[in-house]
Motif scaffolding. Structure first.
Motif, PDB file in Angstrom:
ATOM      1  N   VAL A 272       1.164  -1.158   0.162  1.00  0.00           N
ATOM      2  CA  VAL A 272      -0.020  -0.032  -0.124  1.00  0.00           C
ATOM      3  C   VAL A 272       0.798   1.094   0.072  1.00  0.00           C
ATOM      4  O   VAL A 272       1.671   1.441   0.697  1.00  0.00           O
ATOM      5  N   ASP A 273       0.568   2.078  -0.812  1.00  0.00           N
ATOM      6  CA  ASP A 273       1.228   3.610  -1.013  1.00  0.00           C
ATOM      7  C   ASP A 273       0.306   4.542  -1.074  1.00  0.00           C
ATOM      8  O   ASP A 273      -0.582   4.402  -1.796  1.00  0.00           O
TER       9      ASP A 273
ATOM     10  N   ASP B 142       4.613  -4.306   7.976  1.00  0.00           N
ATOM     11  CA  ASP B 142       5.566  -3.191   7.814  1.00  0.00           C
ATOM     12  C   ASP B 142       5.074  -1.895   7.523  1.00  0.00           C
ATOM     13  O   ASP B 142       4.101  -1.780   6.595  1.00  0.00           O
ATOM     14  N   MET B 143       5.668  -0.986   8.051  1.00  0.00           N
ATOM     15  CA  MET B 143       5.093   0.582   7.652  1.00  0.00           C
ATOM     16  C   MET B 143       6.203   1.615   7.801  1.00  0.00           C
ATOM     17  O   MET B 143       6.973   1.403   8.838  1.00  0.00           O
ATOM     18  N   SER B 144       6.307   2.414   6.903  1.00  0.00           N
ATOM     19  CA  SER B 144       7.076   3.598   6.991  1.00  0.00           C
ATOM     20  C   SER B 144       6.368   4.807   6.358  1.00  0.00           C
ATOM     21  O   SER B 144       5.539   4.769   5.728  1.00  0.00           O
ATOM     22  N   THR B 145       6.591   6.091   7.164  1.00  0.00           N
ATOM     23  CA  THR B 145       5.941   7.394   6.801  1.00  0.00           C
ATOM     24  C   THR B 145       7.005   8.403   6.530  1.00  0.00           C
ATOM     25  O   THR B 145       8.328   8.088   7.139  1.00  0.00           O
TER      26      THR B 145
ATOM     27  N   MET C 156       3.346   0.703   3.008  1.00  0.00           N
ATOM     28  CA  MET C 156       3.087  -0.382   4.082  1.00  0.00           C
ATOM     29  C   MET C 156       2.988  -1.717   3.306  1.00  0.00           C
ATOM     30  O   MET C 156       2.619  -1.713   1.979  1.00  0.00           O
ATOM     31  N   THR C 157       3.528  -2.867   3.975  1.00  0.00           N
ATOM     32  CA  THR C 157       3.280  -4.076   3.587  1.00  0.00           C
ATOM     33  C   THR C 157       2.126  -4.738   4.452  1.00  0.00           C
ATOM     34  O   THR C 157       2.306  -4.628   5.618  1.00  0.00           O
TER      35      THR C 157
ATOM     36  N   LEU D 252      -2.967   0.124  -4.132  1.00  0.00           N
ATOM     37  CA  LEU D 252      -2.711  -1.330  -3.566  1.00  0.00           C
ATOM     38  C   LEU D 252      -2.611  -2.278  -4.579  1.00  0.00           C
ATOM     39  O   LEU D 252      -3.320  -2.615  -5.623  1.00  0.00           O
ATOM     40  N   GLU D 253      -1.384  -3.001  -4.509  1.00  0.00           N
ATOM     41  CA  GLU D 253      -1.042  -3.676  -5.407  1.00  0.00           C
ATOM     42  C   GLU D 253      -0.162  -4.907  -4.846  1.00  0.00           C
ATOM     43  O   GLU D 253       0.342  -4.979  -3.676  1.00  0.00           O
TER      44      GLU D 253
END
Length: 182
Positions: free
Chosen positions: A97-98, A124-127, A144-145, A174-175
């Motif tokens: 998800v981006d 997993d997530m980064s911002t 995020m994954t 969302l891919e």
């Protein structure tokens, strides 16, 4: 003989300075252990790291005993916790998800709520915040994954997610994940 691996999670936080990663990784290597997974970054003026260290129970104990001295030397707060191998819970399909939007409070909470209501785990997530090119408008991005339960109808989920993001003025993708998934 047991083949179960033993792990230690290390969380380190403190003022950023050159050489922190070198010193942490050297101590781990010198004690016969390895870093299996990690996230390290600079947040504000501080260095932050989370490391999954794998080794024999006694070598991990030696690292645990060194932590007070390592904290003093590096000016870090280090927390450790023993953990085990991650157990696979159910059949999950990995997706990425981006999201990008003008920065405003609540973006992470809105996304987390959307996925939690559907029993979808954020793996997993980064911002990140950054100024938009040319205008300087404060922007916010999330990467995020997620682990989607295998019985979820993906087309329906994607449509609901895109509608949800449109309603919040979030540009989203969302891919399928195209890599190794834990």
């Amino acid at each position: 003989m047991s083949t179960q691996k033993t792990y230690l999670v290390l969380s380190a936080l403190g003022e950023d300075q050159p050489g922190i990663v070198n010193r942490l990784s050297r101590v781990i290597l010198e004690h016969g252990c390895s870093i299996e997974d990690s996230r390290m970054t600079v947040l504000g003026d501080d260095f932050a790291a989370i490391l999954l260290v794998q080794g024999k129970w006694n070598t991990l104990a030696k690292i645990e005993n060194l932590l007070p001295e390592l904290q003093r030397q590096l000016g870090l707060t280090i927390i450790s916790k023993r953990t085990g191998e991650r157990k696979q819970v159910g059949n999950k399909i990995p997706y990425i998800v981006d999201v990008v939007a003008m920065d405003h409070p609540g973006i992470v909470n809105n996304l987390a709520s959307f996925f939690a209501e559907r029993d979808i785990n954020i793996e997993d997530m980064s911002t990140n915040t950054y100024p938009a090119p040319h205008t300087g408008t404060p922007m916010f991005s999330v990467h995020m994954t997620i682990g989607i339960p295998a019985d979820t109808h993906i087309a329906t989920l994607r449509e609901e997610f895109m509608d949800y993001c449109d309603g919040l003025n979030l540009d989203a993708v969302l891919e399928p994940f195209k890599g190794e998934f834990a």
